[in-house]
Design an enzyme around this catalytic site. Structure first.
Site, mmCIF file in Angstrom:
data_model
loop_
_atom_site.group_PDB
_atom_site.id
_atom_site.type_symbol
_atom_site.label_atom_id
_atom_site.label_comp_id
_atom_site.label_asym_id
_atom_site.label_seq_id
_atom_site.Cartn_x
_atom_site.Cartn_y
_atom_site.Cartn_z
ATOM 1 N N CYS A 142 43.439 38.455 35.747
ATOM 2 C CA CYS A 142 42.003 38.605 36.002
ATOM 3 C C CYS A 142 41.372 39.523 34.949
ATOM 4 C CB CYS A 142 41.756 39.077 37.434
ATOM 5 S SG CYS A 142 40.060 38.730 38.008
ATOM 6 N N HIS A 234 43.769 34.340 41.029
ATOM 7 C CA HIS A 234 44.673 35.208 41.788
ATOM 8 C C HIS A 234 45.719 34.450 42.602
ATOM 9 C CE1 HIS A 234 42.652 38.995 40.876
ATOM 10 N NE2 HIS A 234 41.507 38.349 41.013
ATOM 11 N N GLU A 236 48.522 35.583 43.112
ATOM 12 C CA GLU A 236 49.302 36.591 43.826
ATOM 13 C C GLU A 236 48.699 36.973 45.175
ATOM 14 O OE1 GLU A 236 46.131 39.132 41.952
ATOM 15 O OE2 GLU A 236 47.216 37.285 41.442
#
Length: 311
Positions: A142, A234, A236
């Protein structure tokens, strides 16, 4: 093989209860194995949540991972207990003489600022330059990925008219990439950002876009010349991370749209479902595998050459 973590790190118990193979550092030190050494430069406010998210993905590979937590030297976090930071994190200035097979540079909620106005920008540029001599492969996430693309190539970030927020469909643009082994042609990824980097400017810098979306633009970019990947979204995230962000903004009275394509029928009263977990494990597992296949066995040689050791 497990990921090695301090036994009293919160992520240790969380991941063990999830079935992730974790090993205490004392036990790992007695194994005659050269572990893959991966650092996490954690710039996120919620340090414990973020370190657990990345440890979960890195720890799912069949290799032993030595996971090291790193912080900016002068910047003091306001959202994580000082005791946790002192016990588990080392400042960059204390590790800069060491070598790492991999480094993850996380995002940070400062995307409204020009890069040069970030209080720790000077040290972060030192970190990014250091990766070229001391890290075999770097993964910028990011804002961290945008910072690397800007630092190495001058690619600007652009403010969006409204926040890109939700789960957006993405396409596999480079199926032959070793980082995308096992990827579907079409899948969703959580997105939460106010800025973007544009495809034409990324291509003009000579970088390769691996994943992209018609709605929210480039997602995963390969920078082979700097042995780096940049991901602007994202994978994760936990199942409830977007919900936490949405609930926080609603509670604070901050204008925010319901995250798109996240809740069933876009209804915030219903429990969101995780539709990206398998691809998250694929991507980070592929990254770790590529590190294993190409990093020198002698860590002193890391950064001396970008030669692919499989050749």
């Amino acid at each position: 093989m497990p990921i090695t973590l301090p036994q009293n790190l919160p992520a240790f118990g969380v991941l063990r209860n999830e079935g992730v193979m974790v090993m205490a550092q004392d036990l790992a030190s007695h194994q005659d194995i050269r572990p893959i050494r991966i650092g996490l430069l954690n710039l996120m406010p919620k340090k414990i949540q973020t370190e657990t998210q990345f440890a979960r993905l890195i720890g799912a590979t069949p290799l032993q991972i030595d996971f090291q937590l790193i912080r900016m030297t002068e910047h003091e976090t306001k959202n994580t207990a000082a005791e946790h930071m002192a016990e588990f994190y080392r400042p960059f200035q204390d590790v800069k003489d060491e070598k790492f097979d991999g480094l993850i540079i996380t995002g940070a909620p400062i995307e409204h600022l020009p890069f040069e106005e970030v209080t720790y920008w000077d040290e972060l540029t030192e970190v990014m330059d250091w990766t070229q001599t001391n890290v075999h492969s770097t993964f910028g996430v990011c804002w961290g990925g945008m910072a690397m693309a800007y630092h190495f190539h001058g690619i600007p970030k652009h403010m969006l008219d409204q926040k890109a927020f939700g789960c957006f469909r993405h396409r596999n643009l480079t199926p032959s990439s070793p980082y995308l082994r096992g990827f579907s042609d079409d899948f969703v990824i959580p997105v939460s950002r106010w800025t973007e980097m544009r495809a034409d400017e990324i291509a003009a810098a000579g970088l390769k876009i691996l994943l992209g979306s018609e709605e929210v633009g480039p997602c995963l970019v390969e920078d082979a010349g700097h042995r780096a990947l940049y991901i602007f979204n994202h994978f994760e995230y936990d199942s409830g991370t977007l919900k936490e962000e949405y609930d926080r903004d609603v509670a604070n009275g901050t204008p925010i749209n319901v995250p798109r394509n996240y809740y069933p029928d876009d209804d915030p009263s219903r429990m969101p479902q995780n539709r990206w977990r398998s691809h998250a494990h694929l991507l980070y597992g592929n990254w770790v595998s590529e590190i294993y296949l190409t990093t020198p066995f002698d860590m002193a040689q890391i950064g001396q050459s970008s030669t692919d050791l499989r050749a």
